[in-house]
Design an enzyme around this catalytic site. Structure first.
Site, PDB file in Angstrom:
ATOM      1  N   CYS A 143      12.666  42.311  36.147  1.00 27.42           N
ATOM      2  CA  CYS A 143      14.011  42.029  36.631  1.00 27.42           C
ATOM      3  C   CYS A 143      14.939  41.861  35.436  1.00 27.42           C
ATOM      4  O   CYS A 143      14.568  41.214  34.449  1.00 27.42           O
ATOM      5  CB  CYS A 143      13.976  40.753  37.470  1.00 27.42           C
ATOM      6  N   HIS A 191      13.455  44.269  46.594  1.00 29.25           N
ATOM      7  CA  HIS A 191      13.729  43.431  45.422  1.00 29.25           C
ATOM      8  C   HIS A 191      15.220  43.067  45.375  1.00 29.25           C
ATOM      9  O   HIS A 191      15.578  41.905  45.171  1.00 29.25           O
ATOM     10  CB  HIS A 191      13.306  44.193  44.159  1.00 29.25           C
ATOM     11  N   GLU A 192      16.080  44.067  45.577  1.00 33.22           N
ATOM     12  CA  GLU A 192      17.528  43.814  45.505  1.00 33.22           C
ATOM     13  C   GLU A 192      18.015  42.964  46.677  1.00 33.22           C
ATOM     14  O   GLU A 192      18.850  42.072  46.495  1.00 33.22           O
ATOM     15  CB  GLU A 192      18.304  45.128  45.417  1.00 33.22           C
ATOM     16  N   HIS A 245      17.413  39.409  46.066  1.00 33.10           N
ATOM     17  CA  HIS A 245      18.443  38.776  45.226  1.00 33.10           C
ATOM     18  C   HIS A 245      19.595  38.242  46.075  1.00 33.10           C
ATOM     19  O   HIS A 245      20.173  37.205  45.756  1.00 33.10           O
ATOM     20  CB  HIS A 245      19.013  39.766  44.206  1.00 33.10           C
TER      21      HIS A 245
END
Length: 184
Positions: A111, A154-155, A158
């Site tokens: 990341c 993953h995004e 966030h």
């Protein structure tokens, strides 16, 4: 364009908050945010430009990673031979379905906001369907699998205050379902 100095690092409060929904039509500020996040990804994946600007290569960048609590992320997943597997700015994205089949990257995940190496499998769904709005405000739905699906998860994490290492089994970081897909 963002540089590494602009990337919010692990420990910052904004990385652990749920991002706020983005409203349409996009403000000039939000249009610039979308543009700058995608520009970072494009430039970071170009070897010459990457070296020139001292960037870490990235395939995704979420607004909280540049200090903005907004539900927006840029994704640029390259394939072989300069092919692009997926390129989009996702606004207000949601995972609306996912496979039972799990997947993980063989090398683990990294990341831009996390400077240390965190070894272990980040177990995710192998296939997902996401709904989102594009920069024009159009509602979209897309099915993704393998690497593009992992990048989008993953995004989206966030945007929900979750970092990749939250998914790693703390006691047995390399334990994974034997039926899981390991992506090399």
């Amino acid at each position: 364009m963002y540089l590494m100095k602009d990337i919010t690092r692990d420990g910052a409060k904004v990385l652990r908050e749920t991002a706020k929904p983005v409203t349409f039509p996009l403000s000039d500020e939000d249009k610039q945010l979308a543009h700058d996040m995608m520009a970072y990804l494009v430039i970071s994946q170009d070897e010459e430009q990457n070296e020139k600007y001292h960037l870490r290569p990235g395939v995704g960048l979420a607004a909280p990673q540049v200090g903005q609590s907004k539900a927006m992320a840029a994704v640029l997943v390259p394939g072989d031979d300069n092919e692009i597997l997926f390129k989009e700015v996702l606004i207000n994205p949601r995972i609306i379905s996912n496979s039972v089949q799990h997947a993980a990257l063989a090398e683990g995940e990294g990341c831009l906001s996390v400077d240390k190496d965190v070894p272990g499998y980040v177990v995710r769904a192998d296939r997902i369907t996401i709904s989102y709005q594009n920069e024009a405000g159009e509602h979209k739905k897309i099915r993704l699998k393998n690497y593009p699906a992992i990048v989008c998860q993953h995004e989206i994490d966030h945007l929900n205050g979750v970092l990749f290492y939250d998914h790693i089994n703390k006691e047995h970081p390399f334990t994974i379902d034997p039926d899981a897909v390991i992506i090399k």
